[in-house]
Write a protein that holds these residues in place. Sequence first.
Motif, PDB file in Angstrom:
ATOM      1  N   ALA A   1      76.198 -24.004  40.196  1.00  0.00           N
ATOM      2  CA  ALA A   1      75.314 -24.875  41.039  1.00  0.00           C
ATOM      3  C   ALA A   1      74.278 -25.182  40.700  1.00  0.00           C
ATOM      4  O   ALA A   1      73.825 -24.310  41.438  1.00  0.00           O
ATOM      5  CB  ALA A   1      76.164 -25.606  41.996  1.00  0.00           C
ATOM      6  N   LYS A   2      73.640 -26.231  40.739  1.00  0.00           N
ATOM      7  CA  LYS A   2      72.143 -26.542  41.022  1.00  0.00           C
ATOM      8  C   LYS A   2      72.184 -27.238  41.818  1.00  0.00           C
ATOM      9  O   LYS A   2      72.711 -28.284  42.099  1.00  0.00           O
ATOM     10  CB  LYS A   2      71.226 -26.952  39.556  1.00  0.00           C
ATOM     11  N   ASN A   3      71.055 -27.038  42.536  1.00  0.00           N
ATOM     12  CA  ASN A   3      70.272 -28.602  43.506  1.00  0.00           C
ATOM     13  C   ASN A   3      69.942 -29.904  42.625  1.00  0.00           C
ATOM     14  O   ASN A   3      69.182 -29.265  42.026  1.00  0.00           O
ATOM     15  CB  ASN A   3      68.972 -27.904  44.153  1.00  0.00           C
ATOM     16  N   SER A   4      70.415 -30.705  43.146  1.00  0.00           N
ATOM     17  CA  SER A   4      70.378 -32.572  42.468  1.00  0.00           C
ATOM     18  C   SER A   4      68.800 -32.032  42.355  1.00  0.00           C
ATOM     19  O   SER A   4      67.757 -31.673  43.587  1.00  0.00           O
ATOM     20  CB  SER A   4      71.230 -32.813  43.263  1.00  0.00           C
ATOM     21  N   ALA A   5      68.393 -33.205  41.826  1.00  0.00           N
ATOM     22  CA  ALA A   5      66.702 -33.406  41.597  1.00  0.00           C
ATOM     23  C   ALA A   5      66.420 -34.265  43.443  1.00  0.00           C
ATOM     24  O   ALA A   5      64.989 -34.103  43.629  1.00  0.00           O
ATOM     25  CB  ALA A   5      65.926 -33.975  40.940  1.00  0.00           C
ATOM     26  N   VAL A   6      67.476 -34.680  44.340  1.00  0.00           N
ATOM     27  CA  VAL A   6      66.662 -35.649  44.963  1.00  0.00           C
ATOM     28  C   VAL A   6      67.325 -35.085  46.342  1.00  0.00           C
ATOM     29  O   VAL A   6      67.576 -35.423  47.145  1.00  0.00           O
ATOM     30  CB  VAL A   6      68.147 -37.154  45.417  1.00  0.00           C
ATOM     31  N   SER A   7      67.717 -32.959  46.040  1.00  0.00           N
ATOM     32  CA  SER A   7      68.281 -32.857  47.370  1.00  0.00           C
ATOM     33  C   SER A   7      67.205 -32.770  48.315  1.00  0.00           C
ATOM     34  O   SER A   7      67.460 -32.083  49.478  1.00  0.00           O
ATOM     35  CB  SER A   7      68.471 -31.310  47.026  1.00  0.00           C
TER      36      SER A   7
END
Lengths: 224, 102
Positions: free
Chosen positions: B51-57
Amino acid sequence: MHIPDGFIDLPTSASVGLLAISGTAVALKKARTELDDRTAPMAGLTAVFIFAVQMLNFPVAAGTSGHLLGGALATVLVGPWAASLAVTVVLGVQALLFADGGLTALGLNIFNLSIVAVLVSHICFKLAKRVLPKIRSSIPLAAAFAAFISVPVSAASFALQYAIGGTGTAPAGTVFAAMFSTHVLIGIGEALITMLTISAIISTRADLVYGWKNNKVTLEVKKA
Amino acid sequence: MTEKAEKSLKKFYVGFFVVAMALAGVVSYYASSHPDGLEKVAENEGFLETAKNSAVSGSPLADYGIAGLDNERLSVGLSGIVGVVITALVGMLLFKFLKKKS
């Protein structure tokens, strides 16, 4: 069951994203047939209610929780096309503002939760209605059945996406089995919440429940 | 629609909205904090770390809280209320627009 970015590779996410966009475009067109002065506010409120209840994770098994997906609830309340859009609104708000569900994964999530879950719910609800007695109290039961089936099927849809473009090393079959069995349990919660909500609404304002109104071919006009 | 019927309809809509507000604003604090089905499966099957951090994290509302607000109850509750209001605005506008075009 909100997929974060990274679980599924970009080509698969983009391809499913295109399917999600096409499905949403059709829903935008068809929802017009379901929306009138009464159902339009109801569709908005259904989205609001689903957003709220999705915050309420309930425990299902050791160290695991689940939450309502809402596809069946929305389908019974406002019809499948508006339901699909209502769930998509929720997913959009969650992904863009709450970082719940990835951005590149938004198409995957819309596909699984707004399209697959709603389509399965619509079919199961219709089937259950055909089998159950044609009385009002059958509607919450039919809704519960649709809700129960929709969750593991949506989980299977994720497993399929994982099989095609999963970045993990776990075998697709194992992921499918784990997703399916966990979501059968979550489906029980989905069925209970859906049944209770539909029961409550149908007992106060049955006229606002699409799945019940739509039973009748002719409209009864009561003179005051 | 008669005036009376319209009034009772409005009452129902308001009631439905208030219930959603209460669930997101108050009850949400008591929700299970265990990972959900997908997250748990990802953990067990060893692909959670993909899982990658969302761009809006970095969003001030990320993960259902208000950035900088330490009181957990307030933070979750307020983020829920903000979410309910935004979902209501987006949903109402969308469905109103769709309805009018028919």
